[in-house]
Design a protein around this motif. Structure first.
Motif, PDB file in Angstrom:
ATOM      1  N   ASP A   1     -11.168 -37.913 -26.490  1.00 37.35           N
ATOM      2  CA  ASP A   1     -10.340 -36.757 -26.168  1.00 37.35           C
ATOM      3  C   ASP A   1      -9.339 -36.564 -27.305  1.00 37.35           C
ATOM      4  OD1 ASP A   1      -8.539 -34.895 -25.155  1.00 37.35           O
ATOM      5  OD2 ASP A   1      -8.541 -35.741 -23.134  1.00 37.35           O
ATOM      6  N   ILE A   2      -9.516 -35.497 -28.084  1.00 35.67           N
ATOM      7  CA  ILE A   2      -8.745 -35.290 -29.298  1.00 35.67           C
ATOM      8  C   ILE A   2      -7.393 -34.655 -29.032  1.00 35.67           C
ATOM      9  CG2 ILE A   2      -9.482 -32.949 -29.929  1.00 35.67           C
ATOM     10  CD1 ILE A   2      -9.608 -35.902 -32.351  1.00 35.67           C
ATOM     11  N   HIS A   3      -7.130 -34.211 -27.799  1.00 37.60           N
ATOM     12  CA  HIS A   3      -5.956 -33.367 -27.552  1.00 37.60           C
ATOM     13  C   HIS A   3      -5.341 -33.679 -26.200  1.00 37.60           C
ATOM     14  CE1 HIS A   3      -4.196 -29.015 -27.928  1.00 37.60           C
ATOM     15  NE2 HIS A   3      -3.343 -29.829 -27.331  1.00 37.60           N
ATOM     16  N   ALA A   4      -4.278 -34.482 -26.213  1.00 36.14           N
ATOM     17  CA  ALA A   4      -3.546 -34.797 -24.991  1.00 36.14           C
ATOM     18  C   ALA A   4      -2.070 -34.960 -25.342  1.00 36.14           C
ATOM     19  CB  ALA A   4      -4.086 -36.071 -24.344  1.00 36.14           C
ATOM     20  N   HIS A   5      -1.214 -34.987 -24.305  1.00 35.38           N
ATOM     21  CA  HIS A   5       0.228 -35.026 -24.539  1.00 35.38           C
ATOM     22  C   HIS A   5       0.934 -35.944 -23.553  1.00 35.38           C
ATOM     23  CE1 HIS A   5      -0.217 -31.649 -27.214  1.00 35.38           C
ATOM     24  NE2 HIS A   5      -0.765 -30.923 -26.262  1.00 35.38           N
ATOM     25  N   ILE A   6       2.056 -36.501 -24.015  1.00 41.60           N
ATOM     26  CA  ILE A   6       3.081 -37.010 -23.120  1.00 41.60           C
ATOM     27  C   ILE A   6       4.297 -36.112 -23.310  1.00 41.60           C
ATOM     28  CG2 ILE A   6       2.254 -39.380 -22.924  1.00 41.60           C
ATOM     29  CD1 ILE A   6       4.179 -40.193 -25.140  1.00 41.60           C
ATOM     30  N   TRP A   7       4.916 -35.725 -22.200  1.00 41.41           N
ATOM     31  CA  TRP A   7       5.975 -34.728 -22.226  1.00 41.41           C
ATOM     32  C   TRP A   7       7.334 -35.371 -22.005  1.00 41.41           C
ATOM     33  CZ3 TRP A   7       5.587 -29.551 -23.315  1.00 41.41           C
ATOM     34  CH2 TRP A   7       4.283 -29.054 -23.443  1.00 41.41           C
ATOM     35  N   GLY A   8       8.290 -35.004 -22.851  1.00 38.72           N
ATOM     36  CA  GLY A   8       9.645 -35.494 -22.689  1.00 38.72           C
ATOM     37  C   GLY A   8      10.178 -35.176 -21.304  1.00 38.72           C
ATOM     38  N   GLY A   9      10.799 -36.177 -20.673  1.00 36.08           N
ATOM     39  CA  GLY A   9      11.294 -36.018 -19.313  1.00 36.08           C
ATOM     40  C   GLY A   9      10.371 -36.607 -18.266  1.00 36.08           C
ATOM     41  N   ARG A  10       9.119 -36.892 -18.657  1.00 30.52           N
ATOM     42  CA  ARG A  10       8.172 -37.489 -17.706  1.00 30.52           C
ATOM     43  C   ARG A  10       7.181 -38.386 -18.442  1.00 30.52           C
ATOM     44  NH1 ARG A  10       4.185 -33.800 -14.789  1.00 30.52           N
ATOM     45  NH2 ARG A  10       2.812 -35.545 -15.276  1.00 30.52           N
ATOM     46  N   ILE A  11       7.667 -39.061 -19.463  1.00 30.76           N
ATOM     47  CA  ILE A  11       6.783 -39.797 -20.361  1.00 30.76           C
ATOM     48  C   ILE A  11       6.050 -40.932 -19.651  1.00 30.76           C
ATOM     49  CG2 ILE A  11       6.814 -41.421 -22.307  1.00 30.76           C
ATOM     50  CD1 ILE A  11       8.742 -39.436 -23.693  1.00 30.76           C
ATOM     51  N   GLU A  12       6.751 -41.742 -18.883  1.00 29.20           N
ATOM     52  CA  GLU A  12       6.091 -42.883 -18.244  1.00 29.20           C
ATOM     53  C   GLU A  12       5.051 -42.420 -17.231  1.00 29.20           C
ATOM     54  OE1 GLU A  12       6.263 -45.983 -19.224  1.00 29.20           O
ATOM     55  OE2 GLU A  12       7.623 -45.275 -20.798  1.00 29.20           O
ATOM     56  N   GLN A  13       5.349 -41.367 -16.513  1.00 35.97           N
ATOM     57  CA  GLN A  13       4.388 -40.818 -15.555  1.00 35.97           C
ATOM     58  C   GLN A  13       3.143 -40.309 -16.282  1.00 35.97           C
ATOM     59  OE1 GLN A  13       5.974 -37.732 -13.028  1.00 35.97           O
ATOM     60  NE2 GLN A  13       3.951 -37.067 -12.339  1.00 35.97           N
ATOM     61  N   ASP A  14       3.351 -39.618 -17.400  1.00 29.06           N
ATOM     62  CA  ASP A  14       2.218 -39.089 -18.157  1.00 29.06           C
ATOM     63  C   ASP A  14       1.365 -40.214 -18.729  1.00 29.06           C
ATOM     64  OD1 ASP A  14       3.165 -36.585 -17.603  1.00 29.06           O
ATOM     65  OD2 ASP A  14       3.871 -36.148 -19.627  1.00 29.06           O
ATOM     66  N   LYS A  15       1.999 -41.239 -19.252  1.00 29.31           N
ATOM     67  CA  LYS A  15       1.255 -42.373 -19.790  1.00 29.31           C
ATOM     68  C   LYS A  15       0.388 -43.003 -18.709  1.00 29.31           C
ATOM     69  CE  LYS A  15       3.927 -45.179 -22.225  1.00 29.31           C
ATOM     70  NZ  LYS A  15       5.179 -45.841 -22.684  1.00 29.31           N
ATOM     71  N   SER A  16       0.963 -43.171 -17.537  1.00 29.66           N
ATOM     72  CA  SER A  16       0.224 -43.774 -16.425  1.00 29.66           C
ATOM     73  C   SER A  16      -0.990 -42.926 -16.045  1.00 29.66           C
ATOM     74  CB  SER A  16       1.157 -43.937 -15.225  1.00 29.66           C
ATOM     75  OG  SER A  16       0.463 -44.451 -14.110  1.00 29.66           O
ATOM     76  N   GLU A  17      -0.810 -41.599 -16.021  1.00 25.38           N
ATOM     77  CA  GLU A  17      -1.918 -40.717 -15.647  1.00 25.38           C
ATOM     78  C   GLU A  17      -3.033 -40.742 -16.689  1.00 25.38           C
ATOM     79  OE1 GLU A  17      -0.840 -36.783 -14.489  1.00 25.38           O
ATOM     80  OE2 GLU A  17       0.867 -37.443 -13.290  1.00 25.38           O
TER      81      GLU A  17
END
Length: 246
Positions: free
Chosen positions: A6-22
């Motif tokens: 997957d060449i295109h994904a993000h972690i977003w400021g304000g919810r970084i740990e949640q995004d990493k987990s997902e």
């Protein structure tokens, strides 16, 4: 399910740990081999925000080196943008550069960054989205990606999101063999992917999801499209290896 990058994904400021987990959960559930991540938050980030987001991506890579790679997020407006790119590639071991909406991709301030990416032999992932309404002030569209591709034929460019409108964007970059596209986001139908294959071939399409979000939406688009098994392999991982490593 075959090998997937997957060449295109993000972690977003304000919810970084949640995004990493997902993202890691998606890797485990769907057997995704590698996800390339950049950090995003505001449309016009200051220097501190850029530094923070790139550092968070670096930490994510360190925590999950088998699954996570990084694209260095750069704001070309900043006078330290070259140093940011150097740090991302040389110190944080990221494998590409990410441009979002702070400037058009063919702004002259972008040119030194592109030249450095050519030196580093790394790709550039460009947010590109043509909208009927709500176009952001400096949001790139396909014509601007084509301008950059023409100026730097040796650069490896990824026009993200099929330009938001594949029937416009693909025509813009069709003749530029140094431009690949991803279909990340969830607005597309399989018809859009079929059209893109007809216009530029499966060999210029890379798999991206824009996670965090539903991985299965973009996976389903590939599975439902009119593709041979060989073309699916190109899209799922083979093209990404070429884009990443030249």
């Amino acid at each position: 399910m075959c090998l997937i990058i997957d060449i295109h994904a993000h972690i977003w400021g304000g919810r970084i740990e949640q995004d990493k987990s997902e993202i890691i959960k998606a890797c485990e559930i769907y057997n995704i081999s590698k996800v390339y991540v950049s950090g995003l938050r505001g449309h016009y980030p200051d220097k501190d925000e850029i530094d923070e987001l790139n550092y968070e991506v670096y930490k994510f890579i360190k925590e999950h080196p088998d699954h996570i790679g990084g694209f260095c997020y750069v704001n070309p407006v900043h006078d330290n943008c070259m140093d940011v790119l150097r740090k991302g590639i040389e110190d944080y071991h990221m494998e590409g550069m990410k441009l979002w909406v702070a400037t058009f991709c063919d702004d002259p301030r972008v040119f030194p960054l592109v030249e450095k990416c050519i030196d580093y032999n790394i790709p550039i992932l460009i947010h590109s989205w043509k909208k009927s309404v709500g176009q952001l002030e400096f949001e790139t569209i396909g014509t601007r990606v084509a301008n950059l591709a023409s100026r730097y034929p040796e650069a490896r460019l990824i026009m993200a999101h099929l330009d938001g409108n594949c029937y416009y964007g693909i025509k813009c970059i069709k003749k530029y063999k140094n431009v690949w596209v991803d279909f990340s986001g969830s607005i597309y139908r399989r018809d859009d992917l079929d059209y893109t294959v007809e216009q530029i071939g499966a060999e210029r399409i890379v798999f991206g999801t824009d996670m965090v979000g539903s991985f299965l939406v973009n996976y389903g688009q590939v599975e439902e499209a009119n593709l041979t098994p060989e073309q699916k392999e190109m899209i799922y991982y083979k093209n990404a290896l070429k884009v990443l490593h030249g």
